[in-house]
Each structure stands twice: as structure tokens, then as C-alpha cells.
Design a protein around this motif. Sequence first.
Motif, PDB file in Angstrom:
ATOM      1  N   GLY A   1     -12.842   3.153  48.511  1.00 29.10           N
ATOM      2  CA  GLY A   1     -12.205   2.515  49.652  1.00 29.10           C
ATOM      3  C   GLY A   1     -11.183   3.413  50.334  1.00 29.10           C
ATOM      4  O   GLY A   1     -10.740   4.431  49.791  1.00 29.10           O
ATOM      5  N   VAL A   2     -10.806   3.021  51.545  1.00 25.24           N
ATOM      6  CA  VAL A   2      -9.852   3.771  52.363  1.00 25.24           C
ATOM      7  C   VAL A   2      -8.621   2.904  52.595  1.00 25.24           C
ATOM      8  O   VAL A   2      -8.714   1.802  53.141  1.00 25.24           O
ATOM      9  N   ALA A   3      -7.459   3.409  52.197  1.00 24.60           N
ATOM     10  CA  ALA A   3      -6.200   2.700  52.430  1.00 24.60           C
ATOM     11  C   ALA A   3      -5.744   2.957  53.865  1.00 24.60           C
ATOM     12  O   ALA A   3      -5.734   4.095  54.325  1.00 24.60           O
ATOM     13  N   VAL A   4      -5.389   1.897  54.560  1.00 28.10           N
ATOM     14  CA  VAL A   4      -4.906   2.019  55.933  1.00 28.10           C
ATOM     15  C   VAL A   4      -3.524   1.371  56.024  1.00 28.10           C
ATOM     16  O   VAL A   4      -3.084   0.665  55.122  1.00 28.10           O
ATOM     17  N   GLY A   5      -2.838   1.628  57.127  1.00 23.09           N
ATOM     18  CA  GLY A   5      -1.497   1.080  57.290  1.00 23.09           C
ATOM     19  C   GLY A   5      -1.518  -0.439  57.336  1.00 23.09           C
ATOM     20  O   GLY A   5      -2.343  -1.052  58.015  1.00 23.09           O
ATOM     21  N   GLY A   6      -0.601  -1.057  56.601  1.00 21.40           N
ATOM     22  CA  GLY A   6      -0.542  -2.508  56.549  1.00 21.40           C
ATOM     23  C   GLY A   6      -0.003  -2.948  55.211  1.00 21.40           C
ATOM     24  O   GLY A   6       0.402  -2.135  54.379  1.00 21.40           O
ATOM     25  N   GLY A   7       0.007  -4.225  54.979  1.00 18.75           N
ATOM     26  CA  GLY A   7       0.500  -4.736  53.713  1.00 18.75           C
ATOM     27  C   GLY A   7       2.017  -4.742  53.654  1.00 18.75           C
ATOM     28  O   GLY A   7       2.709  -4.837  54.657  1.00 18.75           O
ATOM     29  N   ARG A   8       2.542  -4.557  52.461  1.00 17.16           N
ATOM     30  CA  ARG A   8       3.981  -4.576  52.220  1.00 17.16           C
ATOM     31  C   ARG A   8       4.252  -3.672  51.028  1.00 17.16           C
ATOM     32  O   ARG A   8       3.305  -3.165  50.412  1.00 17.16           O
ATOM     33  N   PRO A   9       5.521  -3.439  50.679  1.00 22.76           N
ATOM     34  CA  PRO A   9       5.790  -2.556  49.536  1.00 22.76           C
ATOM     35  C   PRO A   9       5.033  -2.995  48.289  1.00 22.76           C
ATOM     36  O   PRO A   9       5.085  -4.152  47.883  1.00 22.76           O
ATOM     37  N   GLY A  10       4.300  -2.048  47.716  1.00 21.69           N
ATOM     38  CA  GLY A  10       3.532  -2.324  46.513  1.00 21.69           C
ATOM     39  C   GLY A  10       2.157  -2.893  46.752  1.00 21.69           C
ATOM     40  O   GLY A  10       1.389  -3.099  45.811  1.00 21.69           O
ATOM     41  N   VAL A  11       1.812  -3.150  48.029  1.00 23.08           N
ATOM     42  CA  VAL A  11       0.507  -3.724  48.362  1.00 23.08           C
ATOM     43  C   VAL A  11      -0.087  -2.938  49.525  1.00 23.08           C
ATOM     44  O   VAL A  11       0.595  -2.675  50.518  1.00 23.08           O
ATOM     45  N   ARG A  12      -1.363  -2.554  49.405  1.00 24.69           N
ATOM     46  CA  ARG A  12      -2.041  -1.780  50.446  1.00 24.69           C
ATOM     47  C   ARG A  12      -3.226  -2.563  51.003  1.00 24.69           C
ATOM     48  O   ARG A  12      -3.833  -3.363  50.306  1.00 24.69           O
ATOM     49  N   LEU A  13      -3.532  -2.291  52.274  1.00 24.98           N
ATOM     50  CA  LEU A  13      -4.760  -2.814  52.870  1.00 24.98           C
ATOM     51  C   LEU A  13      -5.833  -1.742  52.697  1.00 24.98           C
ATOM     52  O   LEU A  13      -5.654  -0.600  53.127  1.00 24.98           O
ATOM     53  N   VAL A  14      -6.940  -2.113  52.075  1.00 26.56           N
ATOM     54  CA  VAL A  14      -8.001  -1.157  51.758  1.00 26.56           C
ATOM     55  C   VAL A  14      -9.327  -1.643  52.356  1.00 26.56           C
ATOM     56  O   VAL A  14      -9.719  -2.801  52.161  1.00 26.56           O
ATOM     57  N   ALA A  15      -9.985  -0.741  53.083  1.00 30.33           N
ATOM     58  CA  ALA A  15     -11.326  -1.009  53.600  1.00 30.33           C
ATOM     59  C   ALA A  15     -12.339  -0.366  52.660  1.00 30.33           C
ATOM     60  O   ALA A  15     -12.186   0.795  52.269  1.00 30.33           O
ATOM     61  N   SER A  16     -13.377  -1.096  52.314  1.00 29.48           N
ATOM     62  CA  SER A  16     -14.365  -0.569  51.375  1.00 29.48           C
ATOM     63  C   SER A  16     -15.755  -1.067  51.732  1.00 29.48           C
ATOM     64  O   SER A  16     -15.917  -2.056  52.457  1.00 29.48           O
ATOM     65  N   ARG A  17     -16.753  -0.347  51.223  1.00 34.19           N
ATOM     66  CA  ARG A  17     -18.157  -0.692  51.470  1.00 34.19           C
ATOM     67  C   ARG A  17     -18.821  -1.109  50.172  1.00 34.19           C
ATOM     68  O   ARG A  17     -18.667  -0.457  49.128  1.00 34.19           O
ATOM     69  N   ARG A  18     -19.598  -2.187  50.266  1.00 29.31           N
ATOM     70  CA  ARG A  18     -20.356  -2.634  49.100  1.00 29.31           C
ATOM     71  C   ARG A  18     -21.554  -3.440  49.567  1.00 29.31           C
ATOM     72  O   ARG A  18     -21.415  -4.347  50.402  1.00 29.31           O
ATOM     73  N   ARG A  19     -22.727  -3.059  49.067  1.00 30.82           N
ATOM     74  CA  ARG A  19     -23.979  -3.779  49.358  1.00 30.82           C
ATOM     75  C   ARG A  19     -24.197  -3.954  50.864  1.00 30.82           C
ATOM     76  O   ARG A  19     -24.548  -5.024  51.348  1.00 30.82           O
TER      77      ARG A  19
END
Length: 326
Positions: free
Chosen positions: A298-316
Amino acid sequence: MTVPTVLPEKPAILEVRHAVRAWLGRHAPTGAVAVALSGGADSLALTAAAVAESPAVRALVVDHRLQSGSSAVAGAAAARALDLGCVSAEVLAVSVTGPGGLEAAARAARYAALDAGRDDRPVLLGHTLDDQAETVLLGLARGSGGRSIRGMSDHDAPWGRPLLGVRRSVTRQACAELGLETYEDPHNSDPRFTRVRLRTEVLPLLEDVLGGGVAAALARTAEQLREDGEVLDASAEQVLGAALDGNELQVAELTAVPVALRRRALRTWLLGQGAKALTDKQLRAVDELIGRWRGQGGVAVGGGRPGVRLVASRRRGRLSAGFVND
């Protein structure tokens, strides 16, 4: 000093009035607007023209409280607005705090105050062609593609910028024609600020080296890119609509899409999933989950909050985005 209701028909103030009249005709035919007034030449000329062209103008004066005596300056600007014929003038005191440095924090505080005080009216801002040229140069430095050098729009609700085709020298001359004394904000000549150095050093040098006309050329380029971008964005919305399945994207619907449209669709999707301050590098990495799929994570992108990341990922064969703990 009270300015006569009937303004003199002199070249500079007429140019400003024509720009305001055209903007009102396109975006606010009822004429009910607010004007962000600082007391500088750009906003004073804009206010005078707006009062001449609109039946009901409210002035909003933001006091950033960054300098000694700022409340007196704001009060004087509000009084001048009433002299010009505004139906009301309100001083909005703000606290400038937050990330991104003084310029960014002041801008965020200013826009929040104007939005809260506009009473559902569009707010006219005194940005000129020169401001547009500076904005394009700042966008070039970010290197985020055409979107970063599209500059400012003349209408980005609730914000209106009628003077994007008017030079700063014209607003100064308009104030001189009206006998208006303008306020010069010390921050506008402080070389600690990047925009000030662009204004006082970079643009004059470019004008000299390239033989003039640079500011106008940059503004024209921004306008052309905005027009092109609007067409591409509309097409990208159609691409996104075809690929969406709930909150996920179907990869098969995006594989053959031209990359210029696909990245725009991905950008809109990511912002809708909670992404913030999305960079070109992040967007390209997410696009590779479609265009250069190698089974990568997955790819972490800007967003979330301290200690939490927004991640885009591919599956199926699907792209999803979710928040994960670091």
C-alpha cells in the motif's frame, strides 16, 4: 474624507469599475456582496468600484493583530468603507496560529473570519494580475503539474476576484484619482516572506531579462491552464463514476484510461477518502498500483492524525483506502 457617490470618469477607476461590473454580471447579478478591505490600494479601489456598481456592499476588515496599532488601522479602514458608501463595515479580529508559517497561518485565519462574517454573500477579494503572476511562480516552485500553476480563479465560491485582469499600478492610480490615502502594510515589503521577494526581486528581474510583459503572460498561462483543466476534470469525473463501486475502485475500469485522466480521478477519490495535502509523488505512487502493478504494498498518503495513516492499497482487482495505525 467622504468620496462622492458619483465617481470621476478617469481611466484607472473606470478600468476597475468595468472589471467589477463584468464580474457582478457573471456571478452576482443581484449585486449583494461583501468586500474584504485591508485599507491597501487594491482593496480600496475594489471597494469604491463595488459601491458604484452594487446597491448593497458590506465591508469586512480583518485585524490580524500581528502589529502594534493594528486595531486602529482596521478601525480606520472600516470608517473609510462607510465614507465610500458601504452599507456596513465590520472589523473581524483574529488570532494567527497554526502550522505552515506566519503567511499560511494568517491566510487561514483571514479566510475563516471572512467566511464566518459574509452573511451568505460572495466576498470580493482585491487580488490583481500581479498577484496572479506571483501565484503562478509559487506554483512552479511546487512542481505539482498543471494544477499548481493554474493560479487563482475569478470565482471560487464564496470568493470572487474581479481584478485578476487589472494591474496593481492601476489600483494605485485609481486611489490617486479618488484622492484616497492608502495603507501600506509593512509585511508587504518584508523580504522574509517569499511572495514579497517574488514581487520585489524575481518578477522585476524577469521583466528586465525577457523584455517586459512577463506578469501578463503568466496570468494568461494560468487562465489557459484553468480552462484546459476544467475540461480534463469533467472527463475525470466520468472516469471516476464508471470505476467506483461503493468506496472502492475497480482497477479494470482504469487500466486503459489515459494517465492524465486517471490521476485526476484518483486525486478526487483520495480526497474523498480523507487525504490531505496530497503530493505529486504520492499520487504517482497510487497510480502505479494500476499502471505499473508489481504486487507492491500500500501507499501512505497525507491524512489521518498522529499515529494513524491513510493508506491506499490494491487487492483482488480493487483499490481501497483506509486508516491504519503506525
